[in-house]
Structure formats: C-alpha cells, structure tokens
Motif scaffolding. Structure first.
Motif, PDB file in Angstrom:
ATOM      1  N   ALA A   1      -3.487   1.323  -5.756  1.00 27.55           N
ATOM      2  CA  ALA A   1      -4.824   0.386  -5.116  1.00 27.55           C
ATOM      3  C   ALA A   1      -4.050   0.784  -3.239  1.00 27.55           C
ATOM      4  O   ALA A   1      -2.760   0.369  -3.234  1.00 27.55           O
ATOM      5  CB  ALA A   1      -4.165  -1.111  -5.518  1.00 27.55           C
ATOM      6  N   LEU A   2      -4.600   1.306  -2.781  1.00 25.51           N
ATOM      7  CA  LEU A   2      -4.373   1.731  -1.413  1.00 25.51           C
ATOM      8  C   LEU A   2      -5.127   0.536  -0.498  1.00 25.51           C
ATOM      9  O   LEU A   2      -6.230  -0.016  -1.085  1.00 25.51           O
ATOM     10  CB  LEU A   2      -5.730   2.654  -0.808  1.00 25.51           C
ATOM     11  CG  LEU A   2      -5.013   4.071  -1.394  1.00 25.51           C
ATOM     12  CD1 LEU A   2      -6.569   5.004  -0.877  1.00 25.51           C
ATOM     13  CD2 LEU A   2      -3.113   4.379  -0.881  1.00 25.51           C
TER      14      LEU A   2
ATOM     15  N   GLY B   1      -7.790  -1.968   2.669  1.00 23.45           N
ATOM     16  CA  GLY B   1      -8.927  -0.975   2.714  1.00 23.45           C
ATOM     17  C   GLY B   1      -8.685  -0.123   4.104  1.00 23.45           C
ATOM     18  O   GLY B   1     -10.011   0.091   4.434  1.00 23.45           O
ATOM     19  N   ILE B   2      -8.268   0.027   4.750  1.00 25.07           N
ATOM     20  CA  ILE B   2      -8.276   0.436   6.379  1.00 25.07           C
ATOM     21  C   ILE B   2      -6.764   1.646   5.831  1.00 25.07           C
ATOM     22  O   ILE B   2      -8.238   3.234   6.414  1.00 25.07           O
ATOM     23  CB  ILE B   2      -6.453   0.248   6.968  1.00 25.07           C
ATOM     24  CG1 ILE B   2      -7.462  -1.204   7.814  1.00 25.07           C
ATOM     25  CG2 ILE B   2      -6.517   1.321   8.133  1.00 25.07           C
ATOM     26  CD1 ILE B   2      -6.399  -1.687   8.791  1.00 25.07           C
ATOM     27  N   CYS B   3      -6.754   1.893   4.451  1.00 24.74           N
ATOM     28  CA  CYS B   3      -5.952   3.015   4.424  1.00 24.74           C
ATOM     29  C   CYS B   3      -7.434   4.073   3.478  1.00 24.74           C
ATOM     30  O   CYS B   3      -8.042   5.344   3.585  1.00 24.74           O
ATOM     31  CB  CYS B   3      -5.095   3.205   3.508  1.00 24.74           C
ATOM     32  SG  CYS B   3      -3.620   3.016   4.504  1.00 24.74           S
ATOM     33  N   VAL B   4      -8.782   3.013   2.784  1.00 22.26           N
ATOM     34  CA  VAL B   4      -9.219   4.041   2.116  1.00 22.26           C
ATOM     35  C   VAL B   4     -10.226   4.458   3.020  1.00 22.26           C
ATOM     36  O   VAL B   4     -10.697   5.262   3.095  1.00 22.26           O
ATOM     37  CB  VAL B   4     -10.009   2.937   1.235  1.00 22.26           C
ATOM     38  CG1 VAL B   4     -11.184   3.408   0.678  1.00 22.26           C
ATOM     39  CG2 VAL B   4      -9.516   2.041   0.068  1.00 22.26           C
ATOM     40  N   ASN B   5     -10.386   3.666   4.294  1.00 22.75           N
ATOM     41  CA  ASN B   5     -11.223   4.082   5.007  1.00 22.75           C
ATOM     42  C   ASN B   5     -10.758   5.349   5.606  1.00 22.75           C
ATOM     43  O   ASN B   5     -11.772   6.054   6.011  1.00 22.75           O
ATOM     44  CB  ASN B   5     -11.961   3.106   5.682  1.00 22.75           C
ATOM     45  CG  ASN B   5     -12.889   1.423   6.015  1.00 22.75           C
ATOM     46  OD1 ASN B   5     -13.220   2.249   4.494  1.00 22.75           O
ATOM     47  ND2 ASN B   5     -12.455   0.769   6.591  1.00 22.75           N
ATOM     48  N   GLU B   6      -9.872   5.230   6.264  1.00 20.15           N
ATOM     49  CA  GLU B   6      -9.364   6.557   6.785  1.00 20.15           C
ATOM     50  C   GLU B   6      -9.371   8.143   5.571  1.00 20.15           C
ATOM     51  O   GLU B   6      -9.693   9.054   5.962  1.00 20.15           O
ATOM     52  CB  GLU B   6      -7.910   6.420   7.583  1.00 20.15           C
ATOM     53  CG  GLU B   6      -7.382   5.481   8.006  1.00 20.15           C
ATOM     54  CD  GLU B   6      -5.808   5.291   8.505  1.00 20.15           C
ATOM     55  OE1 GLU B   6      -5.273   5.510   7.706  1.00 20.15           O
ATOM     56  OE2 GLU B   6      -5.878   4.304   9.874  1.00 20.15           O
ATOM     57  N   ARG B   7      -9.153   7.476   4.655  1.00 14.93           N
ATOM     58  CA  ARG B   7      -9.516   8.775   3.439  1.00 14.93           C
ATOM     59  C   ARG B   7     -10.475   9.074   3.377  1.00 14.93           C
ATOM     60  O   ARG B   7     -10.822  10.480   3.099  1.00 14.93           O
ATOM     61  CB  ARG B   7      -8.507   8.144   2.361  1.00 14.93           C
ATOM     62  CG  ARG B   7      -8.716   9.542   1.202  1.00 14.93           C
ATOM     63  CD  ARG B   7      -8.191   8.697  -0.435  1.00 14.93           C
ATOM     64  NE  ARG B   7      -6.826   9.276   0.234  1.00 14.93           N
ATOM     65  CZ  ARG B   7      -6.481   8.886  -1.079  1.00 14.93           C
ATOM     66  NH1 ARG B   7      -6.493   8.428  -2.262  1.00 14.93           N
ATOM     67  NH2 ARG B   7      -4.594   8.507  -1.168  1.00 14.93           N
ATOM     68  N   GLU B   8     -11.405   8.647   3.533  1.00 14.37           N
ATOM     69  CA  GLU B   8     -13.244   8.468   3.713  1.00 14.37           C
ATOM     70  C   GLU B   8     -13.049   9.151   5.018  1.00 14.37           C
ATOM     71  O   GLU B   8     -14.283  10.548   4.771  1.00 14.37           O
ATOM     72  CB  GLU B   8     -13.824   7.405   3.525  1.00 14.37           C
ATOM     73  CG  GLU B   8     -13.633   6.668   2.083  1.00 14.37           C
ATOM     74  CD  GLU B   8     -14.188   5.426   1.747  1.00 14.37           C
ATOM     75  OE1 GLU B   8     -14.855   4.794   3.251  1.00 14.37           O
ATOM     76  OE2 GLU B   8     -14.733   4.580   0.596  1.00 14.37           O
ATOM     77  N   MET B   9     -12.495   8.936   5.728  1.00 17.50           N
ATOM     78  CA  MET B   9     -12.681   9.356   7.012  1.00 17.50           C
ATOM     79  C   MET B   9     -12.616  10.989   7.341  1.00 17.50           C
ATOM     80  O   MET B   9     -13.054  12.107   7.554  1.00 17.50           O
ATOM     81  CB  MET B   9     -12.458   9.041   8.030  1.00 17.50           C
ATOM     82  CG  MET B   9     -13.889   7.505   8.689  1.00 17.50           C
ATOM     83  SD  MET B   9     -13.304   7.024   9.929  1.00 17.50           S
ATOM     84  CE  MET B   9     -11.365   6.178  10.171  1.00 17.50           C
TER      85      MET B   9
ATOM     86  N   PRO C   1       0.618  -4.774   2.355  1.00 16.06           N
ATOM     87  CA  PRO C   1       0.012  -5.869   1.094  1.00 16.06           C
ATOM     88  C   PRO C   1      -1.305  -5.426   0.638  1.00 16.06           C
ATOM     89  O   PRO C   1      -2.117  -5.415   1.574  1.00 16.06           O
ATOM     90  CB  PRO C   1       0.570  -7.606   1.530  1.00 16.06           C
ATOM     91  CG  PRO C   1       1.147  -7.402   2.818  1.00 16.06           C
ATOM     92  CD  PRO C   1       0.821  -6.003   3.590  1.00 16.06           C
ATOM     93  N   VAL C   2      -1.297  -4.938  -1.034  1.00 14.08           N
ATOM     94  CA  VAL C   2      -2.821  -4.782  -1.200  1.00 14.08           C
ATOM     95  C   VAL C   2      -2.899  -5.577  -2.628  1.00 14.08           C
ATOM     96  O   VAL C   2      -1.579  -5.444  -3.225  1.00 14.08           O
ATOM     97  CB  VAL C   2      -2.960  -3.691  -1.289  1.00 14.08           C
ATOM     98  CG1 VAL C   2      -2.557  -2.585  -1.828  1.00 14.08           C
ATOM     99  CG2 VAL C   2      -4.590  -2.950  -1.425  1.00 14.08           C
ATOM    100  N   ALA C   3      -4.706  -6.144  -2.799  1.00 14.38           N
ATOM    101  CA  ALA C   3      -3.877  -6.775  -4.083  1.00 14.38           C
ATOM    102  C   ALA C   3      -4.336  -6.077  -4.664  1.00 14.38           C
ATOM    103  O   ALA C   3      -4.688  -4.809  -4.929  1.00 14.38           O
ATOM    104  CB  ALA C   3      -5.003  -7.746  -3.879  1.00 14.38           C
ATOM    105  N   LEU C   4      -4.102  -5.758  -6.064  1.00 17.17           N
ATOM    106  CA  LEU C   4      -4.273  -4.913  -7.106  1.00 17.17           C
ATOM    107  C   LEU C   4      -5.739  -5.163  -8.119  1.00 17.17           C
ATOM    108  O   LEU C   4      -5.539  -6.366  -8.402  1.00 17.17           O
ATOM    109  CB  LEU C   4      -3.086  -4.892  -8.131  1.00 17.17           C
ATOM    110  CG  LEU C   4      -0.992  -4.905  -7.457  1.00 17.17           C
ATOM    111  CD1 LEU C   4      -0.542  -4.686  -8.853  1.00 17.17           C
ATOM    112  CD2 LEU C   4      -1.539  -3.111  -7.767  1.00 17.17           C
ATOM    113  N   GLY C   5      -6.419  -3.918  -8.065  1.00  8.12           N
ATOM    114  CA  GLY C   5      -7.320  -4.167  -8.924  1.00  8.12           C
ATOM    115  C   GLY C   5      -7.316  -3.445 -10.365  1.00  8.12           C
ATOM    116  O   GLY C   5      -6.345  -3.437 -10.987  1.00  8.12           O
TER     117      GLY C   5
ATOM    118  N   CYS D   1       0.928  -0.578   0.445  1.00 14.00           N
ATOM    119  CA  CYS D   1      -0.102  -0.115   0.211  1.00 14.00           C
ATOM    120  C   CYS D   1       0.588   1.463   0.318  1.00 14.00           C
ATOM    121  O   CYS D   1       1.802   1.352   0.249  1.00 14.00           O
ATOM    122  CB  CYS D   1      -0.576   0.103   1.517  1.00 14.00           C
ATOM    123  SG  CYS D   1      -1.881   1.355   1.632  1.00 14.00           S
ATOM    124  N   PRO D   2       0.467   2.237  -1.068  1.00 15.38           N
ATOM    125  CA  PRO D   2       1.091   3.022  -1.244  1.00 15.38           C
ATOM    126  C   PRO D   2       1.778   4.159   0.549  1.00 15.38           C
ATOM    127  O   PRO D   2       2.177   4.825   0.279  1.00 15.38           O
ATOM    128  CB  PRO D   2       0.626   4.171  -2.483  1.00 15.38           C
ATOM    129  CG  PRO D   2      -0.133   3.787  -2.677  1.00 15.38           C
ATOM    130  CD  PRO D   2      -0.139   2.333  -2.042  1.00 15.38           C
TER     131      PRO D   2
END
Length: 132
Positions: A111-112, A114-122, A102-106, A96-97
C-alpha cells in the motif's frame, strides 16, 4: 404521530451511507460545512462518523467524493433522523513503505500513498523512454 410528516410521507431529513468504493481519502469529512461528517485519524485507522441532525443535505460530500462513494437517502424514521453520531467508515492504515506518510489499507499488498504511486509510474515511464 402528531408530526405532519409521520403519516406515510417522506421525512425531511437525509442520512448518509458509504459504499465499498470509499478509499478513505477523507475529502467529504474535511469539507463538510456543518460538521455532520467528521473525520478522525490515528496511526492505526481512519474513521468517518455522521450526525444526521447536523446535516443540511447540501450534497457537498457527494459531489466532492472522487470515488462517488457517498450515498445519501431519505431517513425512514424519526428515530433514524435523530440518531446519535454513528460510524460510517473505519479503515485501517499504515505508513507508506516508501515515504512514511499514512495510507489507508486497501486490497493492494504494498500500500503506497498516492504520491509514491504517481512517482513510481513516472519513473517507469522515464525508464521506458530511455530504453526505447
């Protein structure tokens, strides 16, 4: 031919397939009680393999999948039911940057995890509250 189910009746074994919605979260492999689904991961990829002879068709993998990606079906031939362990999922991954996990590439270019995605949204929600 001597087997009682070989005369056109369904075989008593199930196999597993994954559809395109699989995120590579590994929940199914981590919780498979018999080891029929086995997950492996390294720096470059996540993989899930399947051994039909170990599967009891408990359907836990199907029920626990957050994306409804696991597709069980009846084996069509005895050879399919007795096949050696085969690869069901192979997904590239990278750190994760933001946090390095580690994060699966989609399809997402950044590709962040899940935790970093949630933190960014918050963070965005908090900033919106402060601006509003």
């Amino acid at each position: 031919p001597r087997l009682p189910w070989a005369d056109g009746r369904p075989l008593p074994w199930h196999v597993r397939n994954f559809d395109q919605s699989c995120s590579g979260c590994m929940a199914c492999a981590e919780r498979c009680p018999t080891g029929a689904l086995e997950g492996t991961t390294d720096e470059a990829a996540r993989r899930i393999s399947f051994d039909p002879l170990l599967c009891t068709n408990c359907t836990l993998c199907q029920r626990i999948c957050p994306h409804d990606s696991v597709r069980p079906r009846l084996a069509r031939t005895v050879a399919e039911a007795c096949a050696p362990r085969g690869m069901l999922m192979h997904m590239a991954q990278q750190p994760c940057p933001q946090c390095g996990e580690p994060v699966a590439l989609g399809s997402d270019a950044e590709a962040l995890c899940g935790i970093c995605v949630n933190e960014r949204e918050m963070d965005e929600e908090w900033l919106a509250l402060l601006d509003g």
